[in-house]
Scaffold this motif. Structure first.
Motif, PDB file in Angstrom:
ATOM      1  N   ASP A   6     -11.040 -11.802 -10.220  1.00 12.98           N
ATOM      2  CA  ASP A   6     -10.003 -12.170 -11.658  1.00 12.98           C
ATOM      3  C   ASP A   6      -9.009 -11.482 -11.394  1.00 12.98           C
ATOM      4  N   LEU A   7      -8.987 -10.512 -10.989  1.00 16.21           N
ATOM      5  CA  LEU A   7      -7.204  -9.148 -10.984  1.00 16.21           C
ATOM      6  C   LEU A   7      -6.417  -9.535 -10.182  1.00 16.21           C
ATOM      7  N   ASP A   8      -4.823  -9.468 -10.567  1.00 17.94           N
ATOM      8  CA  ASP A   8      -4.077  -9.959  -9.703  1.00 17.94           C
ATOM      9  C   ASP A   8      -3.985  -8.845  -9.197  1.00 17.94           C
ATOM     10  N   ILE A   9      -4.438  -7.436  -8.852  1.00 19.85           N
ATOM     11  CA  ILE A   9      -3.997  -6.667  -7.679  1.00 19.85           C
ATOM     12  C   ILE A   9      -4.782  -7.023  -6.551  1.00 19.85           C
ATOM     13  N   TYR A  10      -6.320  -6.885  -7.353  1.00 17.25           N
ATOM     14  CA  TYR A  10      -7.092  -7.604  -6.433  1.00 17.25           C
ATOM     15  C   TYR A  10      -6.614  -8.856  -5.569  1.00 17.25           C
ATOM     16  N   ALA A  72      -3.685   5.698  -2.168  1.00 19.11           N
ATOM     17  CA  ALA A  72      -3.286   6.272  -0.873  1.00 19.11           C
ATOM     18  C   ALA A  72      -3.323   5.490   0.044  1.00 19.11           C
ATOM     19  N   SER A  73      -4.731   3.970   0.408  1.00 17.21           N
ATOM     20  CA  SER A  73      -4.546   3.752   1.458  1.00 17.21           C
ATOM     21  C   SER A  73      -2.867   2.692   1.252  1.00 17.21           C
ATOM     22  N   CYS A  74      -2.945   2.081   0.540  1.00 14.90           N
ATOM     23  CA  CYS A  74      -1.306   1.925   0.376  1.00 14.90           C
ATOM     24  C   CYS A  74      -0.631   2.174   1.246  1.00 14.90           C
ATOM     25  N   ASP A  75      -0.026   3.607   0.330  1.00 11.45           N
ATOM     26  CA  ASP A  75       0.629   4.627   1.241  1.00 11.45           C
ATOM     27  C   ASP A  75       0.494   4.283   2.798  1.00 11.45           C
ATOM     28  N   GLU A  76      -0.791   5.002   3.136  1.00 15.20           N
ATOM     29  CA  GLU A  76      -0.588   4.583   4.657  1.00 15.20           C
ATOM     30  C   GLU A  76      -0.601   3.299   5.219  1.00 15.20           C
ATOM     31  N   ALA A  77      -0.213   2.275   4.308  1.00 15.39           N
ATOM     32  CA  ALA A  77      -0.537   1.222   5.091  1.00 15.39           C
ATOM     33  C   ALA A  77       1.255   0.884   4.968  1.00 15.39           C
ATOM     34  N   PHE A  78       1.304   1.455   4.377  1.00 18.86           N
ATOM     35  CA  PHE A  78       2.964   1.137   3.688  1.00 18.86           C
ATOM     36  C   PHE A  78       3.857   1.956   4.842  1.00 18.86           C
ATOM     37  N   SER A  79       3.527   2.671   5.326  1.00 17.70           N
ATOM     38  CA  SER A  79       3.991   4.025   6.658  1.00 17.70           C
ATOM     39  C   SER A  79       3.454   3.326   7.802  1.00 17.70           C
ATOM     40  N   GLN A  80       2.528   2.306   8.191  1.00 21.91           N
ATOM     41  CA  GLN A  80       2.262   2.325   9.375  1.00 21.91           C
ATOM     42  C   GLN A  80       2.892   0.500   9.371  1.00 21.91           C
ATOM     43  N   LEU A  81       3.354  -0.121   8.808  1.00 22.20           N
ATOM     44  CA  LEU A  81       3.982  -1.431   8.618  1.00 22.20           C
ATOM     45  C   LEU A  81       5.370  -1.318   8.630  1.00 22.20           C
ATOM     46  N   GLY A 105       1.708  -1.169  -4.555  1.00 26.29           N
ATOM     47  CA  GLY A 105       1.733   0.709  -4.881  1.00 26.29           C
ATOM     48  C   GLY A 105       1.810   0.591  -6.097  1.00 26.29           C
ATOM     49  N   SER A 106       2.951  -0.181  -6.413  1.00 26.03           N
ATOM     50  CA  SER A 106       3.469   0.135  -8.034  1.00 26.03           C
ATOM     51  C   SER A 106       2.740  -0.229  -9.480  1.00 26.03           C
ATOM     52  N   GLN A 107       1.973  -1.380  -8.672  1.00 24.06           N
ATOM     53  CA  GLN A 107       0.758  -1.853  -9.632  1.00 24.06           C
ATOM     54  C   GLN A 107      -0.027  -0.779 -10.228  1.00 24.06           C
ATOM     55  N   ASN A 108      -0.479  -0.673  -8.909  1.00 30.59           N
ATOM     56  CA  ASN A 108      -1.875   0.975  -8.347  1.00 30.59           C
ATOM     57  C   ASN A 108      -1.485   2.164  -8.951  1.00 30.59           C
ATOM     58  N   GLN A 109      -0.179   2.124  -9.968  1.00 31.92           N
ATOM     59  CA  GLN A 109      -0.452   3.800 -10.375  1.00 31.92           C
ATOM     60  C   GLN A 109      -1.107   3.679 -12.137  1.00 31.92           C
TER      61      GLN A 109
END
Length: 109
Positions: A6-10, A72-81, A105-109
Motif C-alpha cells: 500500500d506504500l507509494d514509495i514501495y 543508501a541503496s538508492c544512492d548506489e543505484a543512482f551512481s551505477q545508473l 531518494g527524496s521521498q525516503n529522507q
C-alpha cells in the motif's frame, strides 16, 4: 495501511527495479554481470529494505534503520545508473530512470 504494497514509495521502488532489470538485459554481454548485476541488486535492495523496514515498523529503531538502508541503496543505484548512462546511452536515454531514482531518494529522507 494493511500491507507494504500500500506504500507509494514501495510501488515506485518496485516499478523502478522492474524497469532497471529489463534495461540491463540489453547491456553488452560483458556488462551483464558487472555494472548490470550491480545496478539490478541495488534497485532491488531499495524495495527489499522498504519491505523489511515495514515488517519491523513496531520497532522504531529497526524501522528507521531499514529506511536508511533503502536510501543508501538508492544512492548506489543512482551512481551505477549514471555510469551506465554515460558509458552506453550517450547521457540521455536513461534520464527517466535516473529521475525516478532521485525522486525515490527524496521521498525516503
Amino acid at each position: 495501511m494493511k500491507n507494504y504494497t500500500d506504500l507509494d514509495i514501495y510501488k515506485l521502488a518496485h516499478e523502478l527495479a522492474i524497469k532497471v532489470h529489463k534495461m540491463t538485459m540489453g547491456l553488452p554481454k560483458h556488462e551483464l554481470y558487472e555494472q548490470g548485476s550491480q545496478v539490478r541488486r541495488s534497485t532491488k535492495s531499495i524495495k527489499d529494505n522498504i519491505v523489511e523496514g515495514y515488517g519491523r515498523r513496531r520497532y522504531k529503531n529497526d524501522f528507521i534503520r531499514f529506511f536508511v538502508y533503502a536510501h543508501a541503496s538508492c544512492d548506489e543505484a543512482f551512481s551505477q545508473l549514471t555510469m551506465i548512462n554515460e558509458l552506453y546511452f550517450s547521457n540521455t536515454e536513461l534520464n527517466d530512470l535516473i529521475r525516478r531514482i532521485q525522486f525515490i531518494g527524496s521521498q525516503n529522507q
